[in-house]
Motif scaffolding. Sequence first.
Motif, PDB file in Angstrom:
ATOM      1  N   MET A 217     -32.100 -24.436  -9.215  1.00 47.04           N
ATOM      2  CA  MET A 217     -31.603 -23.728  -8.665  1.00 47.04           C
ATOM      3  C   MET A 217     -32.192 -22.636  -7.486  1.00 47.04           C
ATOM      4  O   MET A 217     -33.296 -22.071  -8.049  1.00 47.04           O
ATOM      5  N   SER A 218     -31.965 -22.720  -6.502  1.00 47.66           N
ATOM      6  CA  SER A 218     -32.804 -21.679  -5.591  1.00 47.66           C
ATOM      7  C   SER A 218     -31.866 -20.588  -5.374  1.00 47.66           C
ATOM      8  O   SER A 218     -30.716 -20.785  -5.342  1.00 47.66           O
ATOM      9  N   VAL A 219     -32.494 -19.304  -4.918  1.00 51.86           N
ATOM     10  CA  VAL A 219     -31.808 -18.276  -4.587  1.00 51.86           C
ATOM     11  C   VAL A 219     -31.077 -18.410  -3.287  1.00 51.86           C
ATOM     12  O   VAL A 219     -31.657 -18.946  -2.344  1.00 51.86           O
ATOM     13  N   GLN A 220     -29.793 -17.835  -2.938  1.00 52.12           N
ATOM     14  CA  GLN A 220     -29.148 -18.163  -1.824  1.00 52.12           C
ATOM     15  C   GLN A 220     -28.821 -16.549  -1.293  1.00 52.12           C
ATOM     16  O   GLN A 220     -27.917 -15.903  -1.988  1.00 52.12           O
ATOM     17  N   VAL A 221     -29.477 -16.086  -0.205  1.00 53.81           N
ATOM     18  CA  VAL A 221     -29.177 -15.014   0.194  1.00 53.81           C
ATOM     19  C   VAL A 221     -27.862 -15.096   1.375  1.00 53.81           C
ATOM     20  O   VAL A 221     -27.834 -15.673   2.000  1.00 53.81           O
ATOM     21  N   TYR A 222     -26.928 -13.736   1.133  1.00 55.14           N
ATOM     22  CA  TYR A 222     -25.910 -13.761   1.920  1.00 55.14           C
ATOM     23  C   TYR A 222     -25.813 -12.780   2.812  1.00 55.14           C
ATOM     24  O   TYR A 222     -25.002 -12.641   3.833  1.00 55.14           O
ATOM     25  N   GLY A 223     -26.990 -11.845   2.997  1.00 57.18           N
ATOM     26  CA  GLY A 223     -27.044 -10.917   3.879  1.00 57.18           C
ATOM     27  C   GLY A 223     -27.706  -9.654   3.394  1.00 57.18           C
ATOM     28  O   GLY A 223     -28.301  -9.820   2.201  1.00 57.18           O
ATOM     29  N   CYS A 224     -27.603  -8.672   4.177  1.00 56.07           N
ATOM     30  CA  CYS A 224     -28.166  -7.323   3.881  1.00 56.07           C
ATOM     31  C   CYS A 224     -26.995  -6.364   3.335  1.00 56.07           C
ATOM     32  O   CYS A 224     -26.122  -6.192   3.653  1.00 56.07           O
ATOM     33  N   ASN A 225     -27.025  -6.015   1.983  1.00 53.60           N
ATOM     34  CA  ASN A 225     -26.124  -5.100   1.413  1.00 53.60           C
ATOM     35  C   ASN A 225     -26.072  -3.825   1.938  1.00 53.60           C
ATOM     36  O   ASN A 225     -25.070  -3.183   2.437  1.00 53.60           O
ATOM     37  N   HIS A 226     -27.409  -3.147   2.003  1.00 52.88           N
ATOM     38  CA  HIS A 226     -27.562  -1.868   2.517  1.00 52.88           C
ATOM     39  C   HIS A 226     -29.008  -1.432   3.013  1.00 52.88           C
ATOM     40  O   HIS A 226     -29.903  -2.167   2.631  1.00 52.88           O
ATOM     41  N   VAL A 227     -29.051  -0.361   3.852  1.00 47.63           N
ATOM     42  CA  VAL A 227     -30.296   0.190   4.152  1.00 47.63           C
ATOM     43  C   VAL A 227     -30.311   1.595   3.563  1.00 47.63           C
ATOM     44  O   VAL A 227     -29.310   2.167   3.764  1.00 47.63           O
ATOM     45  N   ALA A 228     -31.432   1.938   2.932  1.00 47.51           N
ATOM     46  CA  ALA A 228     -31.530   3.469   2.594  1.00 47.51           C
ATOM     47  C   ALA A 228     -32.613   3.970   3.471  1.00 47.51           C
ATOM     48  O   ALA A 228     -33.734   3.532   3.506  1.00 47.51           O
ATOM     49  N   ILE A 229     -32.393   5.342   3.617  1.00 50.44           N
ATOM     50  CA  ILE A 229     -33.509   6.111   4.528  1.00 50.44           C
ATOM     51  C   ILE A 229     -33.256   7.530   3.816  1.00 50.44           C
ATOM     52  O   ILE A 229     -32.517   7.856   2.925  1.00 50.44           O
ATOM     53  N   GLU A 230     -34.406   8.182   4.078  1.00 47.91           N
ATOM     54  CA  GLU A 230     -34.627   9.538   3.584  1.00 47.91           C
ATOM     55  C   GLU A 230     -34.555  10.618   4.825  1.00 47.91           C
ATOM     56  O   GLU A 230     -35.252  10.168   5.778  1.00 47.91           O
ATOM     57  N   VAL A 231     -33.935  11.811   4.364  1.00 47.15           N
ATOM     58  CA  VAL A 231     -33.729  12.669   5.482  1.00 47.15           C
ATOM     59  C   VAL A 231     -34.128  14.173   4.963  1.00 47.15           C
ATOM     60  O   VAL A 231     -33.852  14.205   3.742  1.00 47.15           O
ATOM     61  N   GLY A 232     -34.531  15.148   5.771  1.00 45.98           N
ATOM     62  CA  GLY A 232     -34.832  16.284   5.350  1.00 45.98           C
ATOM     63  C   GLY A 232     -33.457  17.158   4.930  1.00 45.98           C
ATOM     64  O   GLY A 232     -33.689  18.049   4.445  1.00 45.98           O
ATOM     65  N   ASP A 233     -32.522  16.850   5.766  1.00 45.00           N
ATOM     66  CA  ASP A 233     -31.419  17.915   5.492  1.00 45.00           C
ATOM     67  C   ASP A 233     -30.035  16.742   5.703  1.00 45.00           C
ATOM     68  O   ASP A 233     -29.725  16.098   6.578  1.00 45.00           O
ATOM     69  N   ILE A 234     -29.288  16.712   4.510  1.00 45.65           N
ATOM     70  CA  ILE A 234     -28.423  15.664   4.402  1.00 45.65           C
ATOM     71  C   ILE A 234     -27.323  16.163   5.470  1.00 45.65           C
ATOM     72  O   ILE A 234     -26.505  15.304   5.854  1.00 45.65           O
ATOM     73  N   ASP A 235     -26.928  17.571   5.381  1.00 44.92           N
ATOM     74  CA  ASP A 235     -25.683  17.894   6.142  1.00 44.92           C
ATOM     75  C   ASP A 235     -25.918  17.678   7.611  1.00 44.92           C
ATOM     76  O   ASP A 235     -25.057  16.927   8.281  1.00 44.92           O
ATOM     77  N   LYS A 236     -27.020  17.906   8.172  1.00 44.62           N
ATOM     78  CA  LYS A 236     -27.507  17.641   9.451  1.00 44.62           C
ATOM     79  C   LYS A 236     -27.654  16.035   9.859  1.00 44.62           C
ATOM     80  O   LYS A 236     -27.082  15.904  10.761  1.00 44.62           O
ATOM     81  N   ALA A 237     -27.952  15.367   8.871  1.00 45.13           N
ATOM     82  CA  ALA A 237     -28.086  13.848   8.887  1.00 45.13           C
ATOM     83  C   ALA A 237     -26.645  13.256   8.977  1.00 45.13           C
ATOM     84  O   ALA A 237     -26.524  12.346   9.699  1.00 45.13           O
ATOM     85  N   VAL A 238     -25.975  13.492   8.147  1.00 50.51           N
ATOM     86  CA  VAL A 238     -24.521  13.314   8.301  1.00 50.51           C
ATOM     87  C   VAL A 238     -23.749  13.549   9.611  1.00 50.51           C
ATOM     88  O   VAL A 238     -23.156  12.860  10.126  1.00 50.51           O
ATOM     89  N   ALA A 239     -24.026  14.820  10.107  1.00 47.33           N
ATOM     90  CA  ALA A 239     -23.300  15.250  11.308  1.00 47.33           C
ATOM     91  C   ALA A 239     -24.070  14.556  12.353  1.00 47.33           C
ATOM     92  O   ALA A 239     -23.344  14.082  13.363  1.00 47.33           O
ATOM     93  N   PHE A 240     -25.255  14.073  12.239  1.00 47.38           N
ATOM     94  CA  PHE A 240     -26.058  13.408  13.521  1.00 47.38           C
ATOM     95  C   PHE A 240     -25.649  11.975  13.456  1.00 47.38           C
ATOM     96  O   PHE A 240     -25.041  11.614  14.481  1.00 47.38           O
ATOM     97  N   TYR A 241     -25.419  11.013  12.546  1.00 47.97           N
ATOM     98  CA  TYR A 241     -24.897   9.928  12.356  1.00 47.97           C
ATOM     99  C   TYR A 241     -23.546   9.672  12.552  1.00 47.97           C
ATOM    100  O   TYR A 241     -23.084   8.680  13.311  1.00 47.97           O
ATOM    101  N   THR A 242     -22.602  10.703  12.013  1.00 45.20           N
ATOM    102  CA  THR A 242     -21.306  10.660  12.416  1.00 45.20           C
ATOM    103  C   THR A 242     -20.836  10.927  13.991  1.00 45.20           C
ATOM    104  O   THR A 242     -20.370  10.138  14.533  1.00 45.20           O
TER     105      THR A 242
END
Length: 137
Positions: free
Chosen positions: A1-26
């Motif tokens: 049995m070979s592995v079957q990939v269906y796509g990418c579930n998520h991407v994770a990034i690091e940010v210096g300030d979560i509140d500013k990052a949330v505001a920026f990406y939103t």
Amino acid sequence: MSVQVYGCNHVAIEVGDIDKAVAFYTDVFGLEKLDDGEGDAFFKLGEHQFLAMFERKGMATVEGEHHFGIMVRDDAQIAEVREKLTKKYGLSLIDGFRCDFRDPWGNRIQVVDLHDESLIWLLPYREVQKAGVKFSA
């Protein structure tokens, strides 16, 4: 049995300030926040993927070629993103690309649109129909 990939579930990034990052990406992408916690946030990216952000205070900006791509509807939306990045946030676009940039924490993002036929296969057919994408012969 070979592995079957269906796509990418998520991407994770690091940010210096979560509140500013949330505001920026939103603001820049209008992303829908799915969840957040102490020092993290999660946003819906398309039909089956999400963007995870983790705060790392005092992080050094690391530049490299690693990046992820966000797909928007069309050239008008790419123009809107470019305008907001450069005028509102004072960020520079990376030369040689339609809309590559580094966020305020050094994460490289590439923005493409649905008319790039090399990427259209990534979307469920109903999403292509709903977007009304047409390709020239």
